[in-house]
Design a protein around this motif. Structure first.
Motif, mmCIF file in Angstrom:
data_model
loop_
_atom_site.group_PDB
_atom_site.id
_atom_site.type_symbol
_atom_site.label_atom_id
_atom_site.label_comp_id
_atom_site.label_asym_id
_atom_site.label_seq_id
_atom_site.Cartn_x
_atom_site.Cartn_y
_atom_site.Cartn_z
ATOM 1 N N GLY A 184 4.788 -5.132 13.786
ATOM 2 C CA GLY A 184 4.057 -4.257 14.696
ATOM 3 C C GLY A 184 4.140 -2.771 14.371
ATOM 4 O O GLY A 184 3.589 -1.955 15.107
ATOM 5 N N LYS A 185 4.812 -2.413 13.293
ATOM 6 C CA LYS A 185 4.909 -0.994 12.923
ATOM 7 C C LYS A 185 3.658 -0.559 12.186
ATOM 8 O O LYS A 185 2.991 -1.359 11.540
ATOM 9 N N ASN A 186 3.354 0.731 12.269
ATOM 10 C CA ASN A 186 2.161 1.234 11.598
ATOM 11 C C ASN A 186 2.491 1.678 10.181
ATOM 12 O O ASN A 186 3.638 1.669 9.756
ATOM 13 N N TYR A 187 1.444 2.092 9.461
ATOM 14 C CA TYR A 187 1.600 2.451 8.052
ATOM 15 C C TYR A 187 2.608 3.578 7.849
ATOM 16 O O TYR A 187 3.457 3.504 6.961
ATOM 17 N N SER A 188 2.535 4.620 8.647
ATOM 18 C CA SER A 188 3.407 5.781 8.422
ATOM 19 C C SER A 188 4.880 5.439 8.624
ATOM 20 O O SER A 188 5.742 5.963 7.912
ATOM 21 N N GLU A 189 5.181 4.541 9.550
ATOM 22 C CA GLU A 189 6.572 4.128 9.760
ATOM 23 C C GLU A 189 7.096 3.310 8.582
ATOM 24 O O GLU A 189 8.230 3.507 8.138
ATOM 25 N N ILE A 190 6.264 2.410 8.063
ATOM 26 C CA ILE A 190 6.671 1.604 6.909
ATOM 27 C C ILE A 190 6.803 2.481 5.669
ATOM 28 O O ILE A 190 7.770 2.366 4.905
ATOM 29 N N GLU A 191 5.863 3.394 5.461
ATOM 30 C CA GLU A 191 5.925 4.297 4.310
ATOM 31 C C GLU A 191 7.182 5.161 4.379
ATOM 32 O O GLU A 191 7.882 5.348 3.382
ATOM 33 N N SER A 192 7.486 5.680 5.545
ATOM 34 C CA SER A 192 8.679 6.507 5.723
ATOM 35 C C SER A 192 9.945 5.714 5.410
ATOM 36 O O SER A 192 10.856 6.214 4.743
ATOM 37 N N ALA A 193 10.001 4.459 5.862
ATOM 38 C CA ALA A 193 11.165 3.609 5.595
ATOM 39 C C ALA A 193 11.303 3.318 4.102
ATOM 40 O O ALA A 193 12.407 3.353 3.552
ATOM 41 N N LEU A 194 10.187 3.056 3.422
ATOM 42 C CA LEU A 194 10.212 2.774 1.984
ATOM 43 C C LEU A 194 10.686 3.992 1.197
ATOM 44 O O LEU A 194 11.545 3.878 0.319
ATOM 45 N N LEU A 195 10.160 5.159 1.510
ATOM 46 C CA LEU A 195 10.559 6.380 0.801
ATOM 47 C C LEU A 195 12.009 6.751 1.102
ATOM 48 O O LEU A 195 12.718 7.265 0.231
ATOM 49 N N HIS A 196 12.463 6.469 2.320
ATOM 50 C CA HIS A 196 13.866 6.715 2.672
ATOM 51 C C HIS A 196 14.792 5.880 1.789
ATOM 52 O O HIS A 196 15.783 6.379 1.247
ATOM 53 N N LEU A 197 14.476 4.614 1.618
ATOM 54 C CA LEU A 197 15.298 3.738 0.776
ATOM 55 C C LEU A 197 15.229 4.157 -0.689
ATOM 56 O O LEU A 197 16.238 4.117 -1.399
ATOM 57 N N ALA A 198 14.055 4.563 -1.139
ATOM 58 C CA ALA A 198 13.920 5.030 -2.523
ATOM 59 C C ALA A 198 14.786 6.267 -2.740
ATOM 60 O O ALA A 198 15.426 6.421 -3.783
ATOM 61 N N ARG A 199 14.833 7.147 -1.752
ATOM 62 C CA ARG A 199 15.673 8.339 -1.843
ATOM 63 C C ARG A 199 17.150 7.954 -1.900
ATOM 64 O O ARG A 199 17.915 8.516 -2.684
ATOM 65 N N LEU A 200 17.553 6.987 -1.087
ATOM 66 C CA LEU A 200 18.949 6.538 -1.086
ATOM 67 C C LEU A 200 19.354 5.955 -2.438
ATOM 68 O O LEU A 200 20.479 6.135 -2.895
ATOM 69 N N HIS A 201 18.441 5.242 -3.082
ATOM 70 C CA HIS A 201 18.702 4.657 -4.396
ATOM 71 C C HIS A 201 18.555 5.660 -5.537
ATOM 72 O O HIS A 201 18.892 5.348 -6.673
ATOM 73 N N GLY A 202 18.024 6.839 -5.247
ATOM 74 C CA GLY A 202 17.767 7.815 -6.305
ATOM 75 C C GLY A 202 16.561 7.447 -7.142
ATOM 76 O O GLY A 202 16.476 7.822 -8.305
ATOM 77 N N MET A 203 15.615 6.719 -6.570
ATOM 78 C CA MET A 203 14.439 6.257 -7.306
ATOM 79 C C MET A 203 13.318 7.283 -7.328
ATOM 80 O O MET A 203 12.404 7.172 -8.140
ATOM 81 N N LEU A 204 13.326 8.247 -6.432
ATOM 82 C CA LEU A 204 12.276 9.258 -6.447
ATOM 83 C C LEU A 204 12.550 10.218 -7.598
ATOM 84 O O LEU A 204 13.691 10.441 -7.976
ATOM 85 N N LEU A 205 11.513 10.780 -8.151
ATOM 86 C CA LEU A 205 11.643 11.590 -9.358
ATOM 87 C C LEU A 205 12.571 12.788 -9.214
ATOM 88 O O LEU A 205 13.050 13.307 -10.193
ATOM 89 N N THR A 206 12.881 13.215 -7.994
ATOM 90 C CA THR A 206 13.810 14.325 -7.806
ATOM 91 C C THR A 206 15.259 13.857 -7.845
ATOM 92 O O THR A 206 16.161 14.656 -7.944
ATOM 93 N N GLU B 17 0.822 -1.200 0.000
ATOM 94 C CA GLU B 17 0.000 0.000 0.000
ATOM 95 C C GLU B 17 0.863 1.260 0.000
ATOM 96 O O GLU B 17 0.551 2.243 -0.672
ATOM 97 N N SER B 18 1.977 1.232 0.730
ATOM 98 C CA SER B 18 2.902 2.374 0.732
ATOM 99 C C SER B 18 3.432 2.620 -0.670
ATOM 100 O O SER B 18 3.516 3.765 -1.112
ATOM 101 N N TYR B 19 3.776 1.550 -1.362
ATOM 102 C CA TYR B 19 4.265 1.697 -2.733
ATOM 103 C C TYR B 19 3.151 2.185 -3.655
ATOM 104 O O TYR B 19 3.350 3.089 -4.456
ATOM 105 N N ARG B 20 1.967 1.601 -3.539
ATOM 106 C CA ARG B 20 0.853 1.943 -4.424
ATOM 107 C C ARG B 20 0.502 3.425 -4.327
ATOM 108 O O ARG B 20 0.291 4.093 -5.343
ATOM 109 N N LEU B 21 0.455 3.954 -3.116
ATOM 110 C CA LEU B 21 0.068 5.349 -2.936
ATOM 111 C C LEU B 21 1.155 6.328 -3.373
ATOM 112 O O LEU B 21 0.875 7.497 -3.611
#
Length: 115
Positions: free
Chosen positions: A88-110, A63-67
């Motif tokens: 046991g982590k909530n959605y916002s913690e998982i989403e934050s971790a996913l976006l953090h890794l995407a940023r490290l890989h340079g996968m975000l559009l910026t 869901e974090s990826y889909r959104l």
């Protein structure tokens, strides 16, 4: 984006891809096959918990990826592996971790591309 389902495809991304990790997730990234815009695979091992816990973590990652899919660059196969700490982590913690890794890989559009 399509899903990675074959064990062979997961192994290809593990072997040929680059990885980054944080407290909750590990992300492997490899260039996609010719003519494919990219796929995502999610792996949650039994170390994380029972089937109910594993499925919840997998749904949170998916869901974090889909959104945020429109923020990710295409042309790469992504494999996300959940660590024990994701239990046991909530959605916002998982989403934050996913976006953090995407940023490290340079996968975000910026950022830069995956090649």
């Amino acid at each position: 984006m399509e899903s990675i389902k074959n064990n062979r495809d997961f192994l290809t991304v593990y072997r040929s891809g680059k990885s980054c990790a944080n407290r909750y997730l590990i992300m492997y990234l490899a260039p996609a096959q010719e003519g494919c815009e990219g796929r995502i695979g999610i792996s949650v091992s039994k170390k994380v918990g029972n089937s109910v816990v594993r499925h919840r973590v997998k749904r949170l990652i998916k869901e974090s990826y889909r959104l945020n899919e429109n923020r990710f660059r295409t042309g790469c196969d992504i494999v996300v592996v959940a660590r024990k700490e994701a239990k046991g982590k909530n959605y916002s913690e998982i989403e934050s971790a996913l976006l953090h890794l995407a940023r490290l890989h340079g996968m975000l559009l910026t950022g830069s591309s995956c090649e």
